[in-house]
Design an enzyme around this catalytic site. Sequence first.
Site, mmCIF file in Angstrom:
data_model
loop_
_atom_site.group_PDB
_atom_site.id
_atom_site.type_symbol
_atom_site.label_atom_id
_atom_site.label_comp_id
_atom_site.label_asym_id
_atom_site.label_seq_id
_atom_site.Cartn_x
_atom_site.Cartn_y
_atom_site.Cartn_z
ATOM 1 N NE ARG A 1 -4.154 -1.660 0.030
ATOM 2 C CZ ARG A 1 -5.362 -1.499 0.569
ATOM 3 N NH1 ARG A 1 -5.672 -0.393 1.185
ATOM 4 N NH2 ARG A 1 -6.264 -2.438 0.452
ATOM 5 N NE ARG B 1 -6.606 5.346 1.814
ATOM 6 C CZ ARG B 1 -7.426 4.464 2.374
ATOM 7 N NH1 ARG B 1 -8.617 4.831 2.790
ATOM 8 N NH2 ARG B 1 -7.042 3.222 2.535
ATOM 9 N NE ARG C 1 -9.598 7.852 -4.021
ATOM 10 C CZ ARG C 1 -10.833 8.225 -3.747
ATOM 11 N NH1 ARG C 1 -11.305 9.338 -4.253
ATOM 12 N NH2 ARG C 1 -11.597 7.495 -2.967
ATOM 13 C CG ASP D 1 -8.736 -3.135 -4.682
ATOM 14 O OD1 ASP D 1 -8.321 -2.352 -3.824
ATOM 15 O OD2 ASP D 1 -9.386 -4.162 -4.400
ATOM 16 C CE1 TYR E 1 -13.445 -7.505 0.916
ATOM 17 C CE2 TYR E 1 -11.616 -8.899 0.249
ATOM 18 C CZ TYR E 1 -12.119 -7.884 1.036
ATOM 19 O OH TYR E 1 -11.312 -7.244 1.931
HETATM 20 O O1 CP3 Z 1 0.340 0.308 -3.139
HETATM 21 C C1 CP3 Z 1 -0.196 -0.801 -3.326
HETATM 22 O O2 CP3 Z 1 -0.037 -1.752 -2.515
HETATM 23 C C2 CP3 Z 1 -0.971 -1.045 -4.614
HETATM 24 C C3 CP3 Z 1 -2.350 -0.829 -4.546
HETATM 25 C C4 CP3 Z 1 -3.311 -1.771 -3.836
HETATM 26 C C5 CP3 Z 1 -4.605 -1.329 -3.457
HETATM 27 N N1 CP3 Z 1 -5.301 -2.388 -2.988
HETATM 28 C C6 CP3 Z 1 -5.092 0.053 -3.591
HETATM 29 C C7 CP3 Z 1 -6.207 0.516 -2.758
HETATM 30 C C8 CP3 Z 1 -3.236 -3.131 -3.510
HETATM 31 C C9 CP3 Z 1 -2.061 -4.083 -3.660
HETATM 32 C C10 CP3 Z 1 -4.507 -3.505 -2.982
HETATM 33 C C11 CP3 Z 1 -4.835 -4.878 -2.583
HETATM 34 C C12 CP3 Z 1 -6.052 -5.131 -1.822
HETATM 35 N N2 CP3 Z 1 -7.284 -4.562 -1.974
HETATM 36 C C13 CP3 Z 1 -6.156 -6.116 -0.813
HETATM 37 C C14 CP3 Z 1 -5.050 -7.050 -0.386
HETATM 38 C C15 CP3 Z 1 -4.098 -6.411 0.538
HETATM 39 C C16 CP3 Z 1 -4.642 -6.235 1.941
HETATM 40 O O3 CP3 Z 1 -4.773 -5.073 2.333
HETATM 41 O O4 CP3 Z 1 -4.907 -7.220 2.606
HETATM 42 C C17 CP3 Z 1 -7.468 -6.084 -0.327
HETATM 43 C C18 CP3 Z 1 -8.041 -6.949 0.761
HETATM 44 C C19 CP3 Z 1 -8.174 -5.099 -1.083
HETATM 45 C C20 CP3 Z 1 -9.604 -4.737 -0.994
HETATM 46 C C21 CP3 Z 1 -9.774 -3.325 -0.597
HETATM 47 N N3 CP3 Z 1 -9.500 -2.244 -1.396
HETATM 48 C C22 CP3 Z 1 -10.269 -2.833 0.631
HETATM 49 C C23 CP3 Z 1 -10.687 -3.696 1.811
HETATM 50 C C24 CP3 Z 1 -10.276 -1.445 0.549
HETATM 51 C C25 CP3 Z 1 -10.823 -0.470 1.560
HETATM 52 C C26 CP3 Z 1 -9.916 -0.295 2.723
HETATM 53 C C27 CP3 Z 1 -9.016 0.870 2.503
HETATM 54 O O5 CP3 Z 1 -7.789 0.708 2.610
HETATM 55 O O6 CP3 Z 1 -9.550 1.968 2.232
HETATM 56 C C28 CP3 Z 1 -9.743 -1.095 -0.710
HETATM 57 C C29 CP3 Z 1 -9.539 0.289 -1.230
HETATM 58 C C30 CP3 Z 1 -8.191 0.637 -1.712
HETATM 59 N N4 CP3 Z 1 -7.370 -0.152 -2.469
HETATM 60 C C31 CP3 Z 1 -7.550 1.890 -1.515
HETATM 61 C C32 CP3 Z 1 -6.318 1.817 -2.149
HETATM 62 C C33 CP3 Z 1 -5.281 2.899 -2.279
HETATM 63 C C34 CP3 Z 1 -8.159 3.088 -0.791
HETATM 64 C C35 CP3 Z 1 -9.145 3.757 -1.683
HETATM 65 C C36 CP3 Z 1 -9.037 5.260 -1.733
HETATM 66 O O7 CP3 Z 1 -8.053 5.835 -2.214
HETATM 67 O O8 CP3 Z 1 -10.023 5.882 -1.292
#
Ligand code: CP3
Length: 349
Positions: free
Chosen positions: A26, A30, A39, A76, A153
Amino acid sequence: MMLKNDLILRAARGEQTERTPVWLMRQAGRILPEYRALRAKLSGFKELVETPDLAAEVTIQPIDALDVDAAIIFSDILVVPEAMGLTYEMVEARGPLFPETVKSAADVARLRVADPEEHLGYVLEALRVTKKALGGRVPLIGFAGAPWTILAYMVEGHGSKTFSKARRMLFQDPELSHQLLRKITDTTIAYLRAQVEAGANMLQVFDSWAGILNPQHYHEFSARYIGEICAAMPADVPVTVFAKGAFFAHHDFAQMPCRTIGLDWNEDPRAVRQLVGDKTLQGNLDPCALYGTPEQVRAATIEMLERFGPQRHIANLGHGVYPDTNPERVKVFVETVKEHSTRMRQDLA
Ligand code: CP3
């Protein structure tokens, strides 16, 4: 294109490196003000993910801002269920939501095995644009969710502490569960292979909800499909498996045809090394350690490095960096890994 920095690839392959490579799950997101600024101008998360030039831009932001040793493509794991026919929404401040979920055999039958170019072309294009823009500075990591986590999911419809609907399906209808996992696995294999063709140098499989399964279910419904995915990748592309919370599955990991195992912060790397043999390990600083003072961050990072030892380690956190983390602390983490892991080798020489 020749890579100027291939530390992470060499570490993943088990080769000797002059220091420990470092990146953060991640890292693109953010924590960076430049991410939040971009964003804020968009309709939402999906617009960012689905616009290759913008996805490439935020993928590269942490390379410039944090000086990490790898880029991970901004996307994602939920793009896969969408490509199979189940659209997701990213609800502001709440997380993902699937308006339709998988409940029956008819629902599974309706899902398609996605074609990467047709249904996930925007991710592949983002990889191609990113690869070009990186100009060989660091390797590019592609990724996908593990089939079990994606099933969770698709069946649950949103995040959950227990994913009890998804786990219920494994107990009540193992055959249907396997049919769904089959379709997700076939989609994921094609998708990850396409990511490699589009420029990914390395792959990571995220099994974020591994830790809620019992060991037997983990073996039957998760590990075997991850193993199949790893075995289907080109031999020269290292694969990392990050199964959060799956401390009970070391035997599965030892057998897994992958190069690197990601550890969350509950794991003791020395104990894991004994159990999984010569694989490379990734991790595993508690993301909350980054809320400390610079001195505390430095001390915690050094302690972590000593537990892993100098070789066959890719430094990272034990899970994604929390959004309210100060990027200056992330920089302290990155710099400490670079300095201290260099010193560890000099001490040995
Ligand atoms: O930098 C990186 O790692 C690359 C980007 C990346 C995102 N999601 C961007 C993202 C990666 C590798 C993921 C994987 C992901 N997504 C996982 C596996 C990793 C983990 O955390 O266990 C999972 C379970 C998800 C599903 C997901 N996406 C959730 C549960 C959420 C909401 C929680 C949160 O962090 O807000 C997301 C949203 C998400 N994916 C964001 C980002 C940057 C936030 C969205 C935003 O910018 O508003």
